[in-house]
Design a protein around this motif. Structure first.
Motif, PDB file in Angstrom:
ATOM      1  N   LYS A  82      38.072  30.399  37.642  1.00 45.09           N
ATOM      2  CA  LYS A  82      37.378  31.044  36.545  1.00 45.09           C
ATOM      3  C   LYS A  82      37.863  32.481  36.417  1.00 45.09           C
ATOM      4  O   LYS A  82      38.102  33.147  37.415  1.00 45.09           O
ATOM      5  CB  LYS A  82      35.867  31.034  36.809  1.00 45.09           C
ATOM      6  N   GLY A  83      37.983  32.916  35.185  1.00 50.38           N
ATOM      7  CA  GLY A  83      38.302  34.317  34.929  1.00 50.38           C
ATOM      8  C   GLY A  83      37.021  35.118  34.807  1.00 50.38           C
ATOM      9  O   GLY A  83      36.103  34.719  34.104  1.00 50.38           O
ATOM     10  N   TYR A  84      36.961  36.238  35.516  1.00 45.35           N
ATOM     11  CA  TYR A  84      35.772  37.088  35.496  1.00 45.35           C
ATOM     12  C   TYR A  84      36.006  38.384  34.726  1.00 45.35           C
ATOM     13  O   TYR A  84      35.172  39.274  34.750  1.00 45.35           O
ATOM     14  CB  TYR A  84      35.314  37.385  36.932  1.00 45.35           C
ATOM     15  N   GLY A  85      37.149  38.482  34.059  1.00 48.02           N
ATOM     16  CA  GLY A  85      37.396  39.656  33.225  1.00 48.02           C
ATOM     17  C   GLY A  85      37.701  40.902  34.030  1.00 48.02           C
ATOM     18  O   GLY A  85      38.355  40.842  35.069  1.00 48.02           O
ATOM     19  N   GLU A  86      37.186  42.014  33.543  1.00 42.70           N
ATOM     20  CA  GLU A  86      37.523  43.316  34.119  1.00 42.70           C
ATOM     21  C   GLU A  86      36.728  43.590  35.391  1.00 42.70           C
ATOM     22  O   GLU A  86      35.526  43.363  35.440  1.00 42.70           O
ATOM     23  CB  GLU A  86      37.243  44.421  33.095  1.00 42.70           C
ATOM     24  N   ASP A  87      37.428  44.090  36.398  1.00 51.81           N
ATOM     25  CA  ASP A  87      36.776  44.577  37.607  1.00 51.81           C
ATOM     26  C   ASP A  87      36.444  46.041  37.359  1.00 51.81           C
ATOM     27  O   ASP A  87      37.329  46.889  37.344  1.00 51.81           O
ATOM     28  CB  ASP A  87      37.697  44.422  38.813  1.00 51.81           C
ATOM     29  N   THR A  88      35.183  46.331  37.145  1.00 46.18           N
ATOM     30  CA  THR A  88      34.766  47.694  36.822  1.00 46.18           C
ATOM     31  C   THR A  88      34.347  48.474  38.067  1.00 46.18           C
ATOM     32  O   THR A  88      33.833  49.577  37.972  1.00 46.18           O
ATOM     33  CB  THR A  88      33.594  47.687  35.826  1.00 46.18           C
TER      34      THR A  88
END
Length: 109
Positions: A82-88
């Motif tokens: 799964k892609g979790y997008g941006e690591d902020t």
């Protein structure tokens, strides 16, 4: 399973960096020795670029590692990605921190 095993990527790339593909080999070997274990591959991106683009990029990164594990002989039924997008969680003004954000990590289930 402490989050220390990661596969890393260059900016705007879903091709794993050569030095980090050993992490995928390590996970493949671990899974072969532990047949009851399943793994979720989690893809992440840094905060540069549009959020929707980074979500897709993070998923492509996770899928690239998924494909690596399958080609190493791990059964697809034991894997998910799964892609979790941006690591902020990193300092986006630091190039080194952004490099750490461009990764795929593993969660043992």
């Amino acid at each position: 399973n402490d989050g220390y095993i990661n596969v890393y990527y260059a900016f705007d790339s879903s091709k794993p960096l050569g030095y980090s593909t050993s992490a995928a080999s390590y996970v493949a070997n671990f899974m072969k020795k532990n047949p009851g274990v399943s793994v979720e591959i989690k893809g992440y991106a840094d905060e540069l670029g549009p959020e929707d683009y980074n979500m897709k990029l993070s998923e492509r990164r996770a899928k690239a590692v998924y494909d690596l594990l399958i080609s190493s002989g791990v059964d697809a039924s034991r894997l998910s990605y799964k892609g979790y997008g941006e690591d902020t969680s990193v300092d986006k003004s630091s190039a080194d921190a952004r490099q750490m954000a461009r990764r795929a990590s593993f969660e043992v289930k």
